[in-house]
Design an enzyme around this catalytic site. Structure first.
Site, PDB file in Angstrom:
ATOM      1  N   LYS A   1       0.818  -1.428  -0.061  1.00  0.00           N
ATOM      2  CA  LYS A   1       0.082   0.037  -0.070  1.00  0.00           C
ATOM      3  C   LYS A   1       0.798   1.342  -0.046  1.00  0.00           C
ATOM      4  O   LYS A   1       0.372   2.269  -0.797  1.00  0.00           O
ATOM      5  CB  LYS A   1      -0.734  -0.008   1.184  1.00  0.00           C
TER       6      LYS A   1
ATOM      7  N   LYS B   1      -0.111  11.671   5.798  1.00  0.00           N
ATOM      8  CA  LYS B   1       0.243  10.404   6.472  1.00  0.00           C
ATOM      9  C   LYS B   1       0.782   9.414   5.962  1.00  0.00           C
ATOM     10  O   LYS B   1       2.050   8.977   6.232  1.00  0.00           O
ATOM     11  CB  LYS B   1      -1.006  10.278   7.072  1.00  0.00           C
TER      12      LYS B   1
HETATM   13  P1  NAD Z   1     -12.255   9.200   7.276  1.00  0.00           P
HETATM   14  O1  NAD Z   1     -11.787  10.034   8.178  1.00  0.00           O
HETATM   15  O2  NAD Z   1     -13.504   9.471   6.257  1.00  0.00           O
HETATM   16  O3  NAD Z   1     -12.770   7.697   8.305  1.00  0.00           O
HETATM   17  C1  NAD Z   1     -12.351   7.402   9.277  1.00  0.00           C
HETATM   18  C2  NAD Z   1     -13.618   7.180  10.495  1.00  0.00           C
HETATM   19  O4  NAD Z   1     -12.979   6.584  11.576  1.00  0.00           O
HETATM   20  C3  NAD Z   1     -14.285   8.389  10.860  1.00  0.00           C
HETATM   21  O5  NAD Z   1     -15.519   8.288  10.602  1.00  0.00           O
HETATM   22  C4  NAD Z   1     -14.064   8.542  12.257  1.00  0.00           C
HETATM   23  O6  NAD Z   1     -15.030   9.114  13.109  1.00  0.00           O
HETATM   24  C5  NAD Z   1     -13.731   7.270  12.822  1.00  0.00           C
HETATM   25  N1  NAD Z   1     -12.932   6.916  13.831  1.00  0.00           N
HETATM   26  C6  NAD Z   1     -11.707   7.791  14.179  1.00  0.00           C
HETATM   27  N2  NAD Z   1     -11.179   7.199  15.218  1.00  0.00           N
HETATM   28  C7  NAD Z   1     -12.027   6.289  15.542  1.00  0.00           C
HETATM   29  C8  NAD Z   1     -12.282   5.554  16.955  1.00  0.00           C
HETATM   30  N3  NAD Z   1     -11.032   5.573  17.885  1.00  0.00           N
HETATM   31  N4  NAD Z   1     -13.268   4.888  16.916  1.00  0.00           N
HETATM   32  C9  NAD Z   1     -14.180   4.666  16.194  1.00  0.00           C
HETATM   33  N5  NAD Z   1     -14.191   5.278  15.199  1.00  0.00           N
HETATM   34  C10 NAD Z   1     -13.078   6.022  14.876  1.00  0.00           C
HETATM   35  O7  NAD Z   1     -11.131   8.332   6.536  1.00  0.00           O
HETATM   36  P2  NAD Z   1     -11.359   7.351   5.305  1.00  0.00           P
HETATM   37  O8  NAD Z   1     -11.023   8.042   3.904  1.00  0.00           O
HETATM   38  O9  NAD Z   1     -12.552   6.495   5.415  1.00  0.00           O
HETATM   39  O10 NAD Z   1      -9.967   6.690   5.383  1.00  0.00           O
HETATM   40  C11 NAD Z   1      -9.712   5.631   6.242  1.00  0.00           C
HETATM   41  C12 NAD Z   1      -8.444   4.796   6.114  1.00  0.00           C
HETATM   42  O11 NAD Z   1      -8.604   4.386   4.811  1.00  0.00           O
HETATM   43  C13 NAD Z   1      -7.243   5.711   6.097  1.00  0.00           C
HETATM   44  O12 NAD Z   1      -6.215   4.934   6.542  1.00  0.00           O
HETATM   45  C14 NAD Z   1      -7.207   6.145   4.641  1.00  0.00           C
HETATM   46  O13 NAD Z   1      -5.516   6.092   4.462  1.00  0.00           O
HETATM   47  C15 NAD Z   1      -7.369   4.709   3.910  1.00  0.00           C
HETATM   48  N6  NAD Z   1      -7.761   4.803   2.333  1.00  0.00           N
HETATM   49  C16 NAD Z   1      -8.594   6.020   2.192  1.00  0.00           C
HETATM   50  C17 NAD Z   1      -9.160   6.065   1.019  1.00  0.00           C
HETATM   51  C18 NAD Z   1      -9.756   7.193   0.369  1.00  0.00           C
HETATM   52  O14 NAD Z   1      -9.856   7.216  -0.873  1.00  0.00           O
HETATM   53  N7  NAD Z   1     -10.517   8.022   1.096  1.00  0.00           N
HETATM   54  C19 NAD Z   1      -8.536   5.026  -0.111  1.00  0.00           C
HETATM   55  C20 NAD Z   1      -7.856   3.924   0.335  1.00  0.00           C
HETATM   56  C21 NAD Z   1      -7.355   4.149   1.687  1.00  0.00           C
END
Ligand code: NAD
Length: 294
Positions: A171, A239
């Site tokens: 990744k 990050k």
């Molecule tokens: P996001 O910020 O939209 O979602 C994260 C969620 O986790 C939020 O709803 C937040 O409230 C929740 N959260 C945080 N801490 C928490 C806790 N302690 N307990 C419960 N819930 C908690 O982020 P995202 O875009 O969905 O990304 C999530 C992961 O996936 C990240 O690591 C990101 O790098 C990865 N990712 C994102 C994408 C993208 O296009 N958005 C693509 C691939 C990978």
């Protein structure tokens, strides 16, 4: 029926959990801000009021959280996943985190009889909604086979790439390629505009040649229109580039272009654009070029 506890229902986790419901899994969701859990309930899932509640009674637990410290806290914390897991639980962390953190979580899981896989994804919000994510999986081969039906509800390219942490290393390479490509697309678009070229037409022909890529196809139109709502937030890509540069340094590998893009992504965040889509790299190219600065 397999019960899946799903923790972290954000941009990615929300639609991934919804696809598990559609595929017939019993999904119990938990998110720190509760309105996102309510959305899952409206889609046919169940709500948990805590991590412990999402984990107790689950056959499989998935986390989709922002960063390494979040996964550490939720997985290893006092009332976290491992503390509440039943023997033999399958725990898939699908967040993007540091490979060494993934290995530490896998080791802690093994000590408690929990089978842990790192299974980060690529394909963005659109891939999460369509259930067409690319999923790169690190961990034991037998655990990967056990997780396959769950992963198949969220992704279409699902590959076991090696032992614990290997999924996160792949990744990291993915994020290096995506950031570098986005920066070059941003530079090309500003360059074309400066020469008064019709950028829509240019992108059409570029997409059919060697310069074509899924990133160009999916991102260029939004960049031309200056639509930067996420998508994938600058803050998260920043990050990820921290993970890439640290892991490259650890391996003694030079990534000069990656290092420059990491600096640019950091500058974008420092300017207050952390919540925009990562394609907002274009804003920085404009500023550096003295065009539409601000
Ligand atoms: P996001 O910020 O939209 O979602 C994260 C969620 O986790 C939020 O709803 C937040 O409230 C929740 N959260 C945080 N801490 C928490 C806790 N302690 N307990 C419960 N819930 C908690 O982020 P995202 O875009 O969905 O990304 C999530 C992961 O996936 C990240 O690591 C990101 O790098 C990865 N990712 C994102 C994408 C993208 O296009 N958005 C693509 C691939 C990978």
């Amino acid at each position: 029926m397999t019960t899946v506890g799903f923790i972290g229902l954000g941009i990615m986790g929300g639609p991934m959990a919804a696809n598990l419901v559609k595929a017939g899994f019993d999904v119990v969701g938990y998110n720190r801000s509760p309105e996102k859990t309510a959305k899952l309930v409206a889609q046919g899932g169940r709500a948990a009021a805590s991590v412990a509640e999402a984990v107790r009674g689950a056959d499989v637990v998935i986390t989709m959280l922002p960063d390494s410290p979040d996964v550490q806290a939720v997985a290893l914390g006092e009332d976290g996943i491992l503390a509440n897991a039943r023997e033999g639980l399958l725990y898939l962390d699908m967040s993007t985190i540091r490979p060494d953190t993934a290995r530490a979580v896998a080791e802690a899981g093994r000590a408690r009889g929990v089978r842990v896989l790192d299974a980060p994804v690529s394909g963005g919000e659109q891939g999460a909604i369509e259930g067409s994510l690319s999923i790169m999986v690190g961990g034991e081969a037998a655990d990967f086979e056990a997780a396959r039906p769950v992963l198949a509800a969220m992704g279409s390219t699902i590959v076991h790439v090696g032992p614990a942490g290997a999924g996160q290393t792949v990744k990291a390479a993915n994020q290096l390629i995506v950031a570098g490509t986005l920066e070059l697309i941003a530079e090309a678009l500003v360059f074309l505009e400066a020469h008064g070229v019709d950028t829509e037409a240019a992108v059409k022909v570029l997409a059919g040649g060697l310069a074509g890529s899924r990133i160009l196809e999916r991102k260029a139109t939004g960049m031309i229109a200056r639509r930067f709502q996420p998508g994938f937030r600058v803050e998260l890509h920043h990050k990820d580039l921290g993970i890439v540069t640290a892991a490259a340094r650890e391996a003694g590998v030079a990534i000069p272009l990656g290092a420059v893009v990491a600096q640019l992504m950091g500058a974008l965040k420092a300017q207050g654009y952390g919540d925009l889509d990562h394609s907002a790299l274009l804003k920085l190219v404009e500023q550096l070029s003295g065009r539409n600065a601000g």
